[in-house]
Motif scaffolding. Structure first.
Motif, mmCIF file in Angstrom:
data_model
loop_
_atom_site.group_PDB
_atom_site.id
_atom_site.type_symbol
_atom_site.label_atom_id
_atom_site.label_comp_id
_atom_site.label_asym_id
_atom_site.label_seq_id
_atom_site.Cartn_x
_atom_site.Cartn_y
_atom_site.Cartn_z
ATOM 1 N N UNK A 32 0.826 -1.203 0.000
ATOM 2 C CA UNK A 32 0.000 0.000 0.000
ATOM 3 C C UNK A 32 0.864 1.259 0.000
ATOM 4 N N UNK A 33 1.849 1.299 0.846
ATOM 5 C CA UNK A 33 2.658 2.512 0.993
ATOM 6 C C UNK A 33 3.582 2.749 -0.197
ATOM 7 N N UNK A 34 3.830 1.697 -0.965
ATOM 8 C CA UNK A 34 4.654 1.871 -2.165
ATOM 9 C C UNK A 34 3.971 2.766 -3.191
ATOM 10 N N UNK A 176 -1.428 2.463 -10.400
ATOM 11 C CA UNK A 176 -0.189 1.999 -11.029
ATOM 12 C C UNK A 176 0.414 3.089 -11.914
ATOM 13 N N UNK A 177 -0.420 3.744 -12.695
ATOM 14 C CA UNK A 177 0.085 4.782 -13.588
ATOM 15 C C UNK A 177 0.562 6.005 -12.808
ATOM 16 N N UNK A 178 -0.153 6.314 -11.735
ATOM 17 C CA UNK A 178 0.268 7.425 -10.883
ATOM 18 C C UNK A 178 1.650 7.138 -10.293
ATOM 19 N N UNK A 179 1.859 5.886 -9.838
ATOM 20 C CA UNK A 179 3.158 5.514 -9.287
ATOM 21 C C UNK A 179 4.232 5.530 -10.371
ATOM 22 N N UNK A 180 3.892 5.042 -11.566
ATOM 23 C CA UNK A 180 4.869 5.013 -12.653
ATOM 24 C C UNK A 180 5.320 6.424 -13.018
ATOM 25 N N UNK A 183 7.686 7.650 -10.242
ATOM 26 C CA UNK A 183 9.002 7.019 -10.326
ATOM 27 C C UNK A 183 9.783 7.520 -11.532
ATOM 28 N N UNK A 184 9.064 7.728 -12.662
ATOM 29 C CA UNK A 184 9.740 8.233 -13.851
ATOM 30 C C UNK A 184 10.276 9.642 -13.614
#
Length: 341
Positions: A32-34, A176-180, A183-184
């Motif tokens: 979750x926190x990731x 997932x896209x928000x995290x990607x 990270x990008x």
């Protein structure tokens, strides 16, 4: 396929009981926190999802609910007016123990919830349906759920349940896209710092009149030219031959403009040496001779492969996000018509 409606006897909920779950609570919370989503501001992509599922299910309450340690936090909600509540009254925490989600047709008849303050108190909750938000590794981090103050003994219709499951997957796509993207962006910043601190910068000086490029060892190595030969001076063609075939025309055009205008040169292009492809950013300045003709072309080249890689990954992520949002918009436009037709 209907979500499970069977009730567990007794209130003994434990998210960290290995007999109840195939995952540990430590693993689940780490997953979750990731996503770095907790306690962030509302976002339209998630607000649109709860608005749509509330309408489709004709429910006064809809929530994107993330189960944290000791609390449930709402990324988006309709009908609640709060951003978090304690975990000990959570319906969704129980849903995490199911394979795909949970339906509670009448909470007053369910041993898990009959004494819940949300059922016995002013909230008067009776009906619950939630679909799990699962990571690619199968770890449940929350639910997309709808609630009602009236019991629904028949649960959701097939279409409503399909919509709930589909939009739960859309929530995960957005996460997932928000995290990607995050990270990008971090990778791009790191690449920029690496380039700024890098020594991988080559220097060249082209004697245009005699067609001799004198370059340092770094520049020569970038282009696959013998450093000793580059130090003495080599024809421009020996360097130019390393430029990727698809980038030659644009690079030559930029050189031609600099030569014609006696101005600055800047170009990004790929270099292929052996089986290795690299991106370079080359800059320079053309200087004239006494007659005004271009005579000297000097500058530097920087290896920007790391930056270009991040830019490409970011562009692919943005494209995927736009495609996902387009699909959601199409679903959002079509779903009410399907429900009411």
């Amino acid at each position: 396929m209907a979500l499970p409606t069977s009730a567990h006897e007794g209130p003994g909920l434990s998210l960290s009981n290995p007999e109840q779950t195939p995952w540990s609570e430590t693993e689940r919370l780490a997953a979750l926190r990731a996503y770095d989503i907790l306690d962030t501001d509302p976002e339209a992509a998630f607000d649109d999802i709860v608005a749509l599922i509330a309408r489709v299910c004709d429910a006064p309450i809809a929530v994107v609910n993330l189960i944290d340690a000791g609390r449930q936090w709402f990324k988006a909600e309709v009908g609640l007016g709060v951003r978090e509540t304690p975990l000990d009254t959570s319906f969704c925490a129980h849903a995490l123990l199911q394979q795909d989600g949970m339906v509670v047709p009448d909470a007053t008849r369910d041993a898990r919830f009959a004494c819940n303050p949300l059922v016995t108190g002013d909230s008067h909750l009776r009906f619950y349906a939630g679909s799990l938000l699962k990571t690619a590794e199968g770890l449940p981090i929350g639910t997309l759920c709808v609630l009602d103050t009236e019991p629904r003994l028949q649960g959701l219709t097939d279409l409503q349940q399909q919509a709930l499951e589909t939009l739960a997957r859309q929530v995960m796509t957005q996460l997932e896209l928000r995290r990607a993207l995050r990270l990008a962006s971090q990778s791009q910043d790191a690449a920029g710092r690496a380039i700024a601190a890098s020594n991988y910068i080559g220097v060249y000086d082209w004697d245009i009149t005699n067609d001799r490029v004198v370059a340092d060892a770094r520049f020569a190595e970038m282009y696959g030219v013998d450093p000793a030969k580059a130090a003495r001076g080599a024809p421009i063609v020996e360097f130019f031959g390393a430029i990727h075939a698809d980038d030659i025309a644009a690079t030559q055009a930029a050189i031609d403009v600099a030569m014609r205008t006696l101005g600055e040169f800047e170009a990004e292009y790929r270099i292929v040496v052996g089986d290795r492809e690299r991106w370079l950013l080359a800059t320079g300045q053309v200087y004239p001779d006494a007659s005004g003709a271009p005579a000297q072309f000097a500058g530097v080249a920087v290896d920007i492969t790391a930056r270009k890689t991040v830019e490409l990954e970011l562009a692919q992520t943005v494209a995927a996000l736009k495609q996902s949002e387009a699909g959601f918009r199409a679903l959002a436009d079509a779903m009410p018509q399907m429900v009411w037709s």
